[in-house]
Design a protein around this motif. Sequence first.
Motif, short mmCIF file in Angstrom:
data_model
loop_
_atom_site.label_atom_id
_atom_site.label_comp_id
_atom_site.label_asym_id
_atom_site.label_seq_id
_atom_site.Cartn_x
_atom_site.Cartn_y
_atom_site.Cartn_z
N GLU A 39 22.44 -42.80 -0.48
CA GLU A 39 22.25 -42.57 -1.64
C GLU A 39 23.26 -41.94 -2.20
OE1 GLU A 39 18.10 -40.52 -2.48
OE2 GLU A 39 17.77 -41.22 -0.14
N ASN A 89 8.97 -43.34 7.53
CA ASN A 89 9.57 -44.23 8.31
C ASN A 89 10.94 -44.13 8.58
OD1 ASN A 89 10.32 -45.09 6.15
ND2 ASN A 89 9.21 -47.11 6.01
N GLU A 110 23.12 -41.01 -9.84
CA GLU A 110 23.31 -41.44 -8.50
C GLU A 110 23.07 -42.90 -8.37
OE1 GLU A 110 20.56 -39.35 -5.64
OE2 GLU A 110 19.42 -41.07 -5.34
N GLY A 139 20.53 -46.41 4.62
CA GLY A 139 20.62 -46.50 3.16
C GLY A 139 20.92 -45.32 2.63
N GLU A 190 16.19 -38.82 6.83
CA GLU A 190 17.02 -38.56 5.81
C GLU A 190 17.81 -37.55 6.11
OE1 GLU A 190 15.28 -38.97 1.84
OE2 GLU A 190 16.98 -38.15 0.85
N TRP A 245 18.16 -43.30 7.50
CA TRP A 245 18.57 -44.11 9.04
C TRP A 245 17.35 -44.11 9.76
CZ3 TRP A 245 17.45 -42.19 13.92
CH2 TRP A 245 18.61 -42.78 15.16
N SER A 246 17.26 -45.27 10.30
CA SER A 246 16.08 -45.80 11.11
C SER A 246 16.80 -46.60 12.22
CB SER A 246 15.07 -46.47 10.32
OG SER A 246 13.74 -46.52 11.07
N PHE A 271 18.53 -50.37 1.89
CA PHE A 271 18.99 -50.19 3.38
C PHE A 271 19.36 -51.38 4.18
CE2 PHE A 271 15.85 -51.55 6.31
CZ PHE A 271 14.67 -51.39 5.55
N ASN A 300 10.32 -51.71 12.35
CA ASN A 300 10.79 -50.36 12.19
C ASN A 300 10.40 -49.43 13.30
OD1 ASN A 300 11.70 -47.82 11.51
ND2 ASN A 300 11.30 -47.90 9.52
N ARG A 342 13.09 -30.93 -0.68
CA ARG A 342 14.25 -31.29 -0.88
C ARG A 342 15.37 -30.58 -0.13
NH1 ARG A 342 13.53 -36.32 -1.55
NH2 ARG A 342 15.10 -36.84 -2.93
N ALA A 379 21.56 -45.56 -5.57
CA ALA A 379 21.08 -45.76 -4.19
C ALA A 379 20.83 -47.50 -3.91
CB ALA A 379 19.83 -45.29 -3.84
N THR A 393 19.70 -48.96 11.05
CA THR A 393 19.82 -49.10 9.56
C THR A 393 20.08 -48.06 8.74
OG1 THR A 393 17.21 -48.74 9.37
CG2 THR A 393 18.15 -51.10 9.76
P1 ADP Z 1 14.55 -40.71 -2.41
O1 ADP Z 1 15.37 -40.60 -3.75
O2 ADP Z 1 13.27 -40.07 -2.89
O3 ADP Z 1 15.29 -40.15 -1.15
P2 ADP Z 1 15.08 -43.58 -2.59
O4 ADP Z 1 14.09 -44.73 -2.85
O5 ADP Z 1 15.90 -43.36 -3.77
O6 ADP Z 1 14.30 -42.22 -2.27
O7 ADP Z 1 16.10 -43.91 -1.66
C1 ADP Z 1 15.73 -44.17 -0.19
C2 ADP Z 1 16.60 -44.85 0.43
O8 ADP Z 1 16.22 -45.09 1.60
C3 ADP Z 1 17.01 -46.23 0.17
O9 ADP Z 1 18.54 -46.65 0.17
C4 ADP Z 1 16.27 -47.09 0.70
O10 ADP Z 1 16.65 -48.40 1.08
C5 ADP Z 1 16.34 -46.49 2.28
N1 ADP Z 1 15.48 -46.77 3.27
C6 ADP Z 1 14.02 -47.33 3.14
N2 ADP Z 1 13.91 -47.56 4.64
C7 ADP Z 1 14.69 -47.67 5.30
C8 ADP Z 1 14.89 -47.79 6.79
N3 ADP Z 1 13.82 -48.13 7.45
N4 ADP Z 1 16.07 -47.46 7.29
C9 ADP Z 1 17.00 -46.91 6.54
N5 ADP Z 1 17.01 -46.77 5.07
C10 ADP Z 1 15.72 -46.91 4.61
#
Ligand code: ADP
Length: 699
Positions: free
Chosen positions: A193, A444, A271, A191, A447, A323-324, A276, A332, A435, A273, A189
């Motif tokens: 940003e 979980n 930004e 997500g 990044e 990524w997961s 995911f 997960n 960061r 986002a 999976t």
């Molecule tokens: P940050 O800005 O603190 O990095 P955000 O909430 O803006 O956090 O972004 C986190 C991203 O990670 C979002 O796109 C979210 O959907 C994604 N995410 C959360 N859980 C998973 C998962 N299991 N696999 C992939 N992406 C995920």
Amino acid sequence: MATVPEFFGSLVFNDVTMRTKLPKDTYKKLKKTIEEGKHLDLSIANEVAHAMKEWAIENGATHFTHWFQPLTGITAEKHDSFITPRDDGTVIMSFSGKELVQGEPDASSFPSGGLRATFEARGYTAWDPSSYAFIKDGTLCIPTAFCSYGGEALDKKTPLLRSMEAINRQAKRILKLFGNDSIKTVKTTVGPEQEYFLVDRELYNKRRDLIFTGRTLFGAKPPKGQELEDHYFGSIKPRVAAYMADLDNELWKLGVLSKTKHNEVAPAQHELAPIFTTTNIAVDHNQLTMEIMKKVAARHGLVCLLHEKPFAGVNGSGKHNNWSLSTDEGVNLLEPGETPHENAQFLLFLTAVIKAVHEHQDLMRISVASAGNDHRLGANEAPPAVVSMFLGDELTGIIDSIMHDTAYDQAERVPMKIGVHILPRFPKDNTDRNRTSPFAFTGNKFEFRMLGSSASVASPNIILNTIVAETLEQFADTLEQVPAEEFNTALHDLIKENLIAHQNIIFNGNGYDDEWIKEATEKRGLLNLVSTPDCLPYFVSEENIKLFTAQKVLTKPEILSRYDIMLDNYCKVINIEALTMIDMTKKDILPALTAYSKTLADTIAEKKAVLPDLACGYEEKTLRKLSCLAAEIFEKTEALERSLITVKDCGDLQAQAFFCKDTIFSCMQELRAVVDEAETVTAKAYWPFPNYAELLFSV
Ligand code: ADP
Ligand code: MG
């Protein structure tokens, strides 16, 4: 006005639409194809195509296209209308299963890196049924993979799907070892940003560097940049807010799960986002997002800049690839569990990622390499070019306890034993506020933060999936040999050994620190591949060719062709930038300096004509300075021109790429430095382009 749930996905041929538009039996068979990657036979395809066409026409579409992702990094489409002529001079709208499933774009002009001779120029596109069709600008878009007739991948989707299949194969073997027999598929999976800049369109149109290269090639530092950090998460200005609202609406109609929006660190930087989703869909959606971002900007008199470094001196833009791995039952696999058993499984997957990233730092770096991203990596804003992993204190404590057989929890006084002990719950908030790490575990998921803002997220995910698949395969090979009663011990040993072997990749400190780069390269033996030409040669190493072929993700010819395309692209980008600089210098900058100098000279002459003894300090000094600078600019422009001519003589593509970086790029930087100085002494009315202050602060 319709509410968001009412119009969300209204332009997508998604599951609900399929269920309502397709005969029950057809729907079931299609669903099976989607979920299990089964083959779709033509009679079903015909029914699906018919339903899709009817739905598309109802929603205003007249055309269809196979939407694909060639190696240019952006998307491509060739539109065909649904019309079919009849004998009586009228037309009907038709769309066959064959047209849905396979297409033949005349694709001779897409980069193939020699994979496809021009005499057999046609590639073909094949539907990826796991990514929904959608309507964009009156055209039904069918997400497709793009291959040559010999079956070689000419795109980014094909290897991505293969890499997802590779990790699916191996992850299921691991799950089986833990007694999870019912899992049908494991999917990764993602997500992503997405960062971007917004600038005023009228100002943009006055800068050929932005138009041709996406970044400013000249520009003196404005009095205010990002030093006050007053933009990050700041309140969003009305014009930007209107843009973001419009963008959300467009994305939601296309089924993109746009979720979060905020201002970023640099002025004019923002930004977006999404929530995911499955990797290949996330990749498609990110491509769509970038395209819609640009399109919506035009409606607001804005331009959306996706370049990694549009402005010198303020932060560039990246993409964070979260990524997961997730099972078809929604578990997960990177989520620490509640029981010793679940925890053991989690630790095995975690260890697999640690080993994979340590062993394949080169590929991680290559997966984000581009001329644009080279401006960011290692600069004081983005992660360094050295790949390392952040695990946070809690998880690092656990890993230390496993490696050294020491007590993790002092109260318990016993070392963490895999398969026996439960992991302590680590509060998610603690897991990551670092960061500066290129690759961070965030509770979980991982990044990956080295990605450039303009690139497709396919490449980094192809790499992640492939390298983790390889490690899982090795782990499965070992553990499958072990008798059940020895499983826990064998598992513990395997995890322990691998953590010890690969702990050098783990770094929880400040990645921007110079000391870290020293430690990483000198003490830990990590790679510091600063630029694209530095890292690309690793792509074609024997080990990497073995990895990709063993995991069935890329063939050797596919790797070699991609290598050529990346080198070639790097050289072309630098070449276009250099030519643009020369053009701007000769046609605008030098003439502007001449005009301003003339004004100064005329003023001096006029003043002296009236009062011969009048002091003309300001005019005279400025005139002298400008004349010197103009001469220097002219010289540096000529040097840049000369370097452009020599590039062809310096050998193969790899040699040319190094020449671009070492010689041409240095000439460009030298030229820029003098021009920027000239900008600071030239009256604003004479400077031929909008300046940084206007570009960054006018929206
Ligand atoms: P940050 O800005 O603190 O990095 P955000 O909430 O803006 O956090 O972004 C986190 C991203 O990670 C979002 O796109 C979210 O959907 C994604 N995410 C959360 N859980 C998973 C998962 N299991 N696999 C992939 N992406 C995920
Ligand atoms: Mg993030």
